[in-house]
Design an enzyme around this catalytic site. Structure first.
Site, PDB file in Angstrom:
ATOM      1  N   GLU A  99      34.171  46.375  50.502  1.00  0.00           N
ATOM      2  CA  GLU A  99      34.437  44.965  50.216  1.00  0.00           C
ATOM      3  C   GLU A  99      35.462  44.891  49.092  1.00  0.00           C
ATOM      4  OE1 GLU A  99      31.185  42.195  49.828  1.00  0.00           O
ATOM      5  OE2 GLU A  99      29.933  43.315  51.268  1.00  0.00           O
TER       6      GLU A  99
ATOM      7  N   GLU B 299      24.534  45.995  49.013  1.00  0.00           N
ATOM      8  CA  GLU B 299      24.347  45.355  47.705  1.00  0.00           C
ATOM      9  C   GLU B 299      22.873  45.283  47.325  1.00  0.00           C
ATOM     10  OE1 GLU B 299      26.561  41.733  47.201  1.00  0.00           O
ATOM     11  OE2 GLU B 299      28.479  42.742  47.509  1.00  0.00           O
TER      12      GLU B 299
END
Length: 501
Positions: free
Chosen positions: A303, A173
């Site tokens: 995710e 991220e």
């Protein structure tokens, strides 16, 4: 009546076992108390790994585990988690709960866990606050066999032989908690850092995973792919995958909603948002196709899952939530989507494995329960390493509002390693049963076995009632002959049919 048509002679792609992968971050009670306990805790364990949890994960045939994060990965310095536990550095977990992280679960413990579960290892490196040297030395520490500073250090810490690392994530991220970078900047950093993730052992390749987009940030995918592939010298192994993160939360980030107290409208809104995964994969794939026409780079959905408000009375930074039949449907829908896109989606990791978000297992002290999501994974494991078959199901739109209309059914079908045809079907209606005629082209179905996970939409397992939701035998079918089977799939359920031709 609806029809499910299957062509057993038309193979559409290979379903990697890793599509049913898992994710464990240093977050709340996911690792500590969930996977790992002190050896003298009174909870049965092998080298600190909870035996009840490991046995349950082995039953699922967990194919791969991602660690140590998540946002935690980009502030994790791996040398803090090796050596004698009493001398390991302590830190504050600033991302998740502000609690003390004592680093008692580190590289050696992760490898031990994966070996006990018999799964592949997906290590996420620190690009956000770490250096190239730090990442390079971690790979050397884990995988180099011979004389080197890091191999010597590994042996000093009690493990002479190297481990096999199957996947390595270059940051996490990095558009947000991993450094707030623009895509071109990250793309150039990726090119640099990945150079030092070396394959030290001949014949053992570490698959390199680039940080991909947050949900529908197609500009990120475009920028990273263009930056990384703008080179005539690109070779296989420069990038093996690019990640995608997408969470299903019915009420948005500010008001995600309760895990157990929800309306029919919220049921359909949740499932409708889950189905957005199909759009995301298709659109990100279209961008990737411009730069990688041969599909050498996989989409790694590392995710995914539901994200609700945490359970009342728990630390909000621990992200602990319950798990109902609604989550079972979310799992079935997503796993069907991943199967259908197996030509490009090469791994998917549910967030997270234990006690965090859409967990497959919840623990409370020495107690452990399997969630509805666990039981769906247990049915879908027959798709692992299978061949996707061409299939199509008739549907109608259902829902209580115009905004969130969803198809009443989803499916995927494969030819398993056991030689049987495995069909998984979800019924998204929380009120209606449906009759479905399964039609296997040019075939005679000799034997049928069925399984089902379902029930009233709020149904869930508790530590007091751990078997409210389990896998049950599915018997509501009639073999009509000539490759036709009539089934009745109950409301809010996921079924698995195993057919022998």
């Amino acid at each position: 009546m609806f029809k499910l048509c299957i062509n057993p002679k038309s193979h559409k792609g290979h379903i990697n076992p890793e599509l049913q992968g898992h994710f464990a971050e240093h977050l709340g009670r996911g690792i500590y108390e969930g996977l790992y306990v002190k050896e003298d805790s009174g909870i049965e364990n092998i080298n600190g790994m909870r035996k009840d949890v490991v046995d349950a994960l082995k039953e699922l045939k967990v194919p791969v585990l991602r660690w140590p994060g998540g946002c935690f990965a980009d502030e994790y310095h791996w040398k803090d988690g090796i050596g004698p536990k009493e001398s390991r550095k302590k830190m504050i977990n600033t991302h998740w709960g502000g609690v003390v992280e004592d680093n008692s679960f580190g590289t050696h413990e992760f490898m031990e866990l994966c070996d006990q579960v018999s799964c592949k290892k997906y290590v996420n490196g620190n690009l956000g606050s770490g250096t190239v040297q730090e990442m390079s030395e971690w790979v050397e520490y884990m995988t180099f066999e011979g004389v080197s500073p890091m191999a010597d250090l590994r042996e000093k810490n009690g493990h002479k032989n190297p481990w096999k690392v199957d996947y390595f994530g270059v940051g996490n991220e990095n558009w947000g908690c991993g450094g707030n970078m623009p895509p071109e900047f990250y793309g150039n950093l990726y090119r640099r850092y990945q150079t030092y993730i070396r394959d030290y052992k001949q014949g053992e390749h570490i698959n390199k995973i680039a940080c991909g987009a947050n949900v529908d940030d197609y500009n990120w995918t475009e920028g990273v792919m263009k930056t990384c592939f703008d080179s005539p010298a690109w070779l296989h192994g420069f990038m093996d995958g690019i990640s995608l993160h997408y969470y299903t939360h019915p009420g948005g980030w500010e008001n995600k909603g309760s895990a157990t107290d929800f309306t029919e409208e919220e049921w359909y809104r949740t499932l409708g948002k889950t189905l957005f995964m199909e759009t995301l994969i298709s659109k990100h794939q279209a961008i990737m196709d411009k730069y990688d026409k041969e599909h050498k780079v996989g989409i790694i959905v590392d995710e995914w899952g539901t994200w609700y408000d945490c359970e009342p009375g728990t630390n909000p930074g621990f992200l602990y939530q319950q798990n109902t039949i609604r989550d079972a449907l979310v799992a079935g829908i997503n796993l069907n989507i991943f199967n259908k896109h197996c030509d490009r989606v090469k791994m998917a990791n549910i967030a997270q494995m234990i006690n965090v978000l859409q967990a497959v297992i919840l623990t409370d002290g020495e107690k452990m329960i399997k969630t509805p999501t666990y039981h769906v994974f247990n049915m879908y494991k027959y798709h692992q390493d299978a061949e996707l078959l061409e299939s199509f199901i008739e549907t109608k739109e259902i829902g209580v509002t115009e905004e969130y209309q969803v198809p009443n059914l989803t499916e995927s079908v494969s030819l398993g390693t056991d030689g049987k045809i495995h069909a998984t079907v979800t019924n998204l209606s929380c009120t209606e049963d449906y009759e479905v005629k399964v039609m296997v082209a040019d075939s005679e179905v000799k034997e049928i076995a069925g399984q089902i996970v379902g029930g009233e939409m709020h149904l869930h397992n508790t530590f007091e009632e751990p078997e409210n939701v389990v896998v049950k035998e599915f018997k509501d079918y009639n073999n009509l002959g000539n490759g036709e089977i009539l089934i009745k799939i109950p409301a809010s359920s996921v079924i698995h049919l195993a057919m022998t031709l």
